[in-house]
Design an enzyme around this catalytic site. Sequence first.
Site, mmCIF file in Angstrom:
data_model
loop_
_atom_site.group_PDB
_atom_site.id
_atom_site.type_symbol
_atom_site.label_atom_id
_atom_site.label_comp_id
_atom_site.label_asym_id
_atom_site.label_seq_id
_atom_site.Cartn_x
_atom_site.Cartn_y
_atom_site.Cartn_z
ATOM 1 C CG ASP A 99 -98.366 -24.049 -34.371
ATOM 2 O OD1 ASP A 99 -98.596 -23.259 -33.437
ATOM 3 O OD2 ASP A 99 -98.694 -23.835 -35.549
ATOM 4 N NE ARG A 105 -98.683 -20.622 -34.735
ATOM 5 C CZ ARG A 105 -98.514 -20.473 -36.053
ATOM 6 N NH1 ARG A 105 -98.424 -19.251 -36.570
ATOM 7 N NH2 ARG A 105 -98.447 -21.535 -36.835
#
Length: 254
Positions: A176, A178
């Site tokens: 991840d 983000r």
Amino acid sequence: MSKVQTVSKQALAVLEDKIQLIHSSQGSIYLVGPINLPLNLFGETVVFQWYCWLQTKEEKEDIHQIIDKLSSANLAEFQQSSVLVYGDFEHEEDALMRMHSICHTGDIFGSKRCDCGYQLKESMQMIVDHGAGALIYLANHEGRGIGLFSKAMAYILQENGYDTVEANEGLGFVDDSRNYDDAIQVLKTLRSKPVTLLTNNPKKVAALIDAGLPISGRTPLWGDVSEFNEAYLQTKIKRSGHLEVKDEGTCPND
């Protein structure tokens, strides 16, 4: 290619009060809005206030210079994030907030391989039912930050036995990647009071807390479990640290 025209004085007069400059550590964020946006939400027309933002490394106080430059920037080739606001989000004591990462396949096509499309519409309905809230739509978060083309390759790996995390890592990405910095700056501009975050992801809660934003609570958002996404939802819990719910009918572990 035809010559790019400069922005007219009439257009500038309309727009200049609708654009805010937000200073950020990465440069500048230009927030445009609010704009009335009537939406079809489960068969009912609901009017939200829509904002869009543009992140840039340049900083120009002159709105004319900003707008004038956009016509030659070819922004259609890039993704910009935006915000849907419902009710008096700025002043209400209790407001819901959802940070939703773009999912081309789930949000647009209604893919059953994930729960993203469900979470998008359900969070919008929850905000309307609550009376005040905002949905921040993060357009550069496709595939947890790997992009749409890489996500397509990750899907092929998933069809050959990889789980979501293994697929991303198999392509050389972290699970991840983000980042919520821009979204947090925009949120700070729209509201200073606490929010209840609609999420199953503790990383989103931590991002807001680390940025000094007040959190009044967290509401889970599980649902639309099927044979097509059950393994995906299990991976969210077991490998990505998402928080499950024990309520009957909402837990993907049932």
